[in-house]
Enzyme design. Structure first.
Site, PDB file in Angstrom:
ATOM      1  N   HIS A 267       0.877  -1.179   0.000  1.00 56.34           N
ATOM      2  CA  HIS A 267       0.000   0.000   0.000  1.00 56.34           C
ATOM      3  C   HIS A 267       0.915   1.230   0.000  1.00 56.34           C
ATOM      4  CE1 HIS A 267      -3.457   2.424   0.557  1.00 56.34           C
ATOM      5  NE2 HIS A 267      -3.796   2.125   1.799  1.00 56.34           N
ATOM      6  N   HIS A 306      -2.124  -2.148  -9.810  1.00 60.09           N
ATOM      7  CA  HIS A 306      -3.131  -1.587  -8.915  1.00 60.09           C
ATOM      8  C   HIS A 306      -4.360  -2.470  -8.937  1.00 60.09           C
ATOM      9  CE1 HIS A 306      -5.774   1.315  -6.992  1.00 60.09           C
ATOM     10  NE2 HIS A 306      -4.659   1.853  -6.545  1.00 60.09           N
ATOM     11  N   ASP A 362       2.780   5.599  -6.643  1.00 62.01           N
ATOM     12  CA  ASP A 362       4.008   5.505  -5.852  1.00 62.01           C
ATOM     13  C   ASP A 362       5.267   5.386  -6.693  1.00 62.01           C
ATOM     14  OD1 ASP A 362       2.836   5.670  -3.340  1.00 62.01           O
ATOM     15  OD2 ASP A 362       2.215   3.589  -3.427  1.00 62.01           O
TER      16      ASP A 362
HETATM   17  N1  CMC Z   1       5.155  -6.633 -10.272  1.00 59.71           N
HETATM   18  C1  CMC Z   1       5.076  -7.847 -10.858  1.00 59.71           C
HETATM   19  N2  CMC Z   1       3.960  -8.558 -10.985  1.00 59.71           N
HETATM   20  C2  CMC Z   1       2.846  -8.030 -10.495  1.00 59.71           C
HETATM   21  C3  CMC Z   1       2.827  -6.779  -9.863  1.00 59.71           C
HETATM   22  C4  CMC Z   1       4.042  -6.073  -9.770  1.00 59.71           C
HETATM   23  N3  CMC Z   1       4.096  -4.870  -9.195  1.00 59.71           N
HETATM   24  N4  CMC Z   1       1.573  -6.493  -9.451  1.00 59.71           N
HETATM   25  C5  CMC Z   1       0.825  -7.531  -9.815  1.00 59.71           C
HETATM   26  N5  CMC Z   1       1.589  -8.468 -10.430  1.00 59.71           N
HETATM   27  C6  CMC Z   1       1.129  -9.717 -11.046  1.00 59.71           C
HETATM   28  C7  CMC Z   1       0.833 -10.778  -9.982  1.00 59.71           C
HETATM   29  O1  CMC Z   1       1.976 -11.554  -9.713  1.00 59.71           O
HETATM   30  C8  CMC Z   1      -0.271 -11.542 -10.640  1.00 59.71           C
HETATM   31  O2  CMC Z   1       0.300 -12.372 -11.618  1.00 59.71           O
HETATM   32  P1  CMC Z   1      -0.294 -13.842 -11.875  1.00 59.71           P
HETATM   33  O3  CMC Z   1      -1.665 -13.606 -12.421  1.00 59.71           O
HETATM   34  O4  CMC Z   1       0.639 -14.462 -12.830  1.00 59.71           O
HETATM   35  O5  CMC Z   1      -0.319 -14.529 -10.537  1.00 59.71           O
HETATM   36  C9  CMC Z   1      -1.081 -10.479 -11.381  1.00 59.71           C
HETATM   37  O6  CMC Z   1      -0.119  -9.443 -11.671  1.00 59.71           O
HETATM   38  C10 CMC Z   1      -2.217  -9.910 -10.575  1.00 59.71           C
HETATM   39  O7  CMC Z   1      -1.695  -9.463  -9.325  1.00 59.71           O
HETATM   40  P2  CMC Z   1      -2.486  -9.459  -7.976  1.00 59.71           P
HETATM   41  O8  CMC Z   1      -1.523  -9.565  -6.853  1.00 59.71           O
HETATM   42  O9  CMC Z   1      -3.600 -10.449  -8.028  1.00 59.71           O
HETATM   43  O10 CMC Z   1      -3.132  -8.015  -8.031  1.00 59.71           O
HETATM   44  P3  CMC Z   1      -3.785  -7.260  -6.818  1.00 59.71           P
HETATM   45  O11 CMC Z   1      -4.875  -6.432  -7.377  1.00 59.71           O
HETATM   46  O12 CMC Z   1      -4.134  -8.186  -5.714  1.00 59.71           O
HETATM   47  O13 CMC Z   1      -2.582  -6.338  -6.281  1.00 59.71           O
HETATM   48  C11 CMC Z   1      -1.119  -4.564  -5.882  1.00 59.71           C
HETATM   49  C12 CMC Z   1      -2.477  -4.985  -6.453  1.00 59.71           C
HETATM   50  C13 CMC Z   1      -1.023  -3.044  -5.912  1.00 59.71           C
HETATM   51  C14 CMC Z   1      -1.027  -5.021  -4.410  1.00 59.71           C
HETATM   52  C15 CMC Z   1       0.000  -5.209  -6.747  1.00 59.71           C
HETATM   53  O14 CMC Z   1      -0.089  -4.764  -8.079  1.00 59.71           O
HETATM   54  C16 CMC Z   1       1.394  -4.931  -6.178  1.00 59.71           C
HETATM   55  O15 CMC Z   1       1.854  -5.667  -5.289  1.00 59.71           O
HETATM   56  N6  CMC Z   1       2.094  -3.843  -6.674  1.00 59.71           N
HETATM   57  C17 CMC Z   1       3.375  -3.467  -6.127  1.00 59.71           C
HETATM   58  C18 CMC Z   1       3.187  -2.681  -4.852  1.00 59.71           C
HETATM   59  C19 CMC Z   1       2.679  -1.292  -5.143  1.00 59.71           C
HETATM   60  O16 CMC Z   1       3.196  -0.597  -5.999  1.00 59.71           O
HETATM   61  N7  CMC Z   1       1.674  -0.861  -4.357  1.00 59.71           N
HETATM   62  C20 CMC Z   1       1.114   0.483  -4.453  1.00 59.71           C
HETATM   63  C21 CMC Z   1      -0.288   0.471  -4.937  1.00 59.71           C
HETATM   64  S1  CMC Z   1      -0.903   2.090  -5.409  1.00 59.71           S
HETATM   65  C22 CMC Z   1      -0.881   3.085  -4.026  1.00 59.71           C
HETATM   66  C23 CMC Z   1      -1.516   2.518  -2.827  1.00 59.71           C
HETATM   67  O17 CMC Z   1      -2.579   1.923  -2.862  1.00 59.71           O
HETATM   68  O18 CMC Z   1      -0.941   2.698  -1.771  1.00 59.71           O
END
Ligand code: CMC
Length: 428
Positions: A267, A306, A362
């Site tokens: 987050h 996201h 971010d």
């Molecule tokens: N790098 C590499 N792969 C990713 C990333 C990433 N940053 N984000 C998602 N994926 C992949 C994930 O491995 C999955 O792949 P697969 O389908 O093969 O298993 C697919 O994309 C879907 O990911 P998810 O984890 O199911 O997506 P989510 O909606 O649960 O997660 C998230 C959203 C923001 C937690 C995630 O994208 C992430 O961890 N990003 C990096 C951390 C980040 O930048 N967070 C800030 C978010 S914006 C500001 C805020 O809210 O604070």
């Protein structure tokens, strides 16, 4: 003739049901009538991480994740970032309308009146180690404020709620600045009522011997960043504020839960994680190997992806513009090159394209904060400063919503059935 209902046939019993569809949603409670027999509890939905469950109705923030749209109370984020002040946006989020000149004056003066914190707060800060993470300190100190304002428990009195909202808006810059000074071993700089909200915060962080040469470009850039972070509907920290607040606890305790949620690297902690990632990559030539390791599942590309945005995060677009203004003043952050190249490569790579992973808010914010002189561990504190109006507006909306009750999800129990207690000598 089309009807706003959903017909459900339970193939276990052959029975059919018709449930109303309103605002594109069915009520999970309407499924409880679906039972195999009279003893059955009734059908539930299973939705870990709330991927497809609306937990509330809200009139505050609108996001269209596919089109990359973000609006506060109907106003596009681009217009607010360009033309509004942070306090105007905070008022808008809380009250639903942009303030008139008189309303804004009162809001500003109420906040200015409450910027001081009890000096015992300084004793708490002194108890923290010199290298304590500022987010750990922030959540502790904001939680502790509830003990200074026991009147905040009176959450059903609108005037009292307003006072606590003003206190939180007013005191968080002071606390945030004190944390900054604590980490650097600098004496605390107290609030100055002749400065505006942002100017006062910047002065409390950077002033040495009471002197600080304000840079209006950097101050406006910081203000825009706070506006971009001010609300983001039902994200993890806001959901935490709502859930904790739904127990009827005072707002200081509820907001401190939101700060705890924001601290996490998935987050708000992502802005700090991005800088650490850029440091680890070190040089442009290491980017392809880094991308391969991400694709192989060895870590994430921080600042990308996201839950809601499946196209470019509109905040990230605006932040790139802010970065230009800031770097013109401060000189280029050398890590910008690595970030730009990472973005370019990722946006051309099928792994990221197919998963609709784009830079989020971010990805670039940390580079700007660093250029402004804030240390990496401090970035999420700045996010918290920006998110305060959103948390407060959502907390208020939750309390006034007649459909809300204490948040209490269901579970699907998967543990053992009943079994008799085993004496210690007979276990194993
Ligand atoms: N790098 C590499 N792969 C990713 C990333 C990433 N940053 N984000 C998602 N994926 C992949 C994930 O491995 C999955 O792949 P697969 O389908 O093969 O298993 C697919 O994309 C879907 O990911 P998810 O984890 O199911 O997506 P989510 O909606 O649960 O997660 C998230 C959203 C923001 C937690 C995630 O994208 C992430 O961890 N990003 C990096 C951390 C980040 O930048 N967070 C800030 C978010 S914006 C500001 C805020 O809210 O604070």
């Amino acid at each position: 003739m089309a009807k706003d209902t959903l017909s459900i046939t339970d193939n276990r019993t052959g029975q059919s049901y018709e449930v109303p569809v309103s605002l594109g949603t069915i009520k999970a409670m309407d499924l409880r009538q679906v039972k195999v027999d009279a003893e059955d509890f009734g059908l539930m939905t299973y939705d870990p991480a709330f991927m497809n469950t609306a937990a509330c109705k809200s009139a505050i923030t609108f996001i269209d994740g596919d089109k990359g749209i973000l609006r506060y109370r109907g106003y596009p984020i681009e217009q607010l970032a360009e033309r509004a002040s942070f306090l105007e946006v905070a008022y808008l989020l809380a009250e639903g309308e942009l303030p008139t000149a008189a309303e804004l004056e009162k809001w500003k003066s109420d906040i200015t009146y409450h910027t001081y914190v009890h000096t015992n707060i300084i004793k708490f800060l002194e108890g923290f180690r010199y290298d304590a993470h500022p987010m750990g300190m922030l959540l502790g100190v904001v939680g502790a404020l509830s003990t200074f304002y026991p009147d905040a428990k009176n959450i059903h009195d609108p005037a009292n709620r307003y006072l606590q909202r003003v206190r939180l808006m007013a005191k968080i810059p002071t606390i945030a600045a004190f944390l900054f000074r604590h980490s650097r071993g600098l004496p605390y700089e107290f609030p100055r009522n002749d400065l505006d909200y942002i100017g006062n915060f910047v002065n409390m962080t950077f002033s040495i011997g009471g002197q600080h040469q304000a840079n209006p470009v950097l101050q406006r850039a910081l203000e825009i960043l706070l506006i971009l972070h001010a609300d983001h509907e039902q994200n993890c920290s806001t959901s935490a504020v709502r859930a904790v607040g739904s127990s009827g606890v005072d707002p200081f305790s509820a907001i401190s839960a939101g700060i705890a949620a924001l601290y996490g690297p998935l987050h708000g902690g992502a802005n700090e994680a991005v800088l650490k990632m850029l440091d680890e990559i070190g040089e442009k030539k290491n980017i392809p190997a880094f991308i391969e390791s991400v694709k192989a599942g060895k870590g994430r590309l921080m600042g990308f992806g996201h839950r809601v945005y499946k196209s470019y995060d509109p905040r990230a677009k605006l932040i790139k513009r802010v970065a230009d203004d800031v770097f013109r003043e401060t000189g280029l952050n050398p890590k910008l090159d690595i970030a730009l190249e990472l973005e370019r490569i990722a946006l051309e790579d099928d792994y990221f394209i197919s998963r609709k992973l784009y830079p989020n808010v971010d990805f670039y914010s940390g580079l700007i904060y660093q250029a402004m002189g804030y240390p990496t561990e401090y970035f999420t504190v700045l996010f918290a400063l920006g998110r305060m109006p959103g948390w407060l507006a959502q907390w208020e909306e939750m309390l006034l919503d007649k459909e809300q009750k204490i948040a209490r999800p269901r579970q699907i129990y998967t543990g053992s059935g009943e079994r008799p207690f085993v004496e210690i000598g007979k276990r194993g």
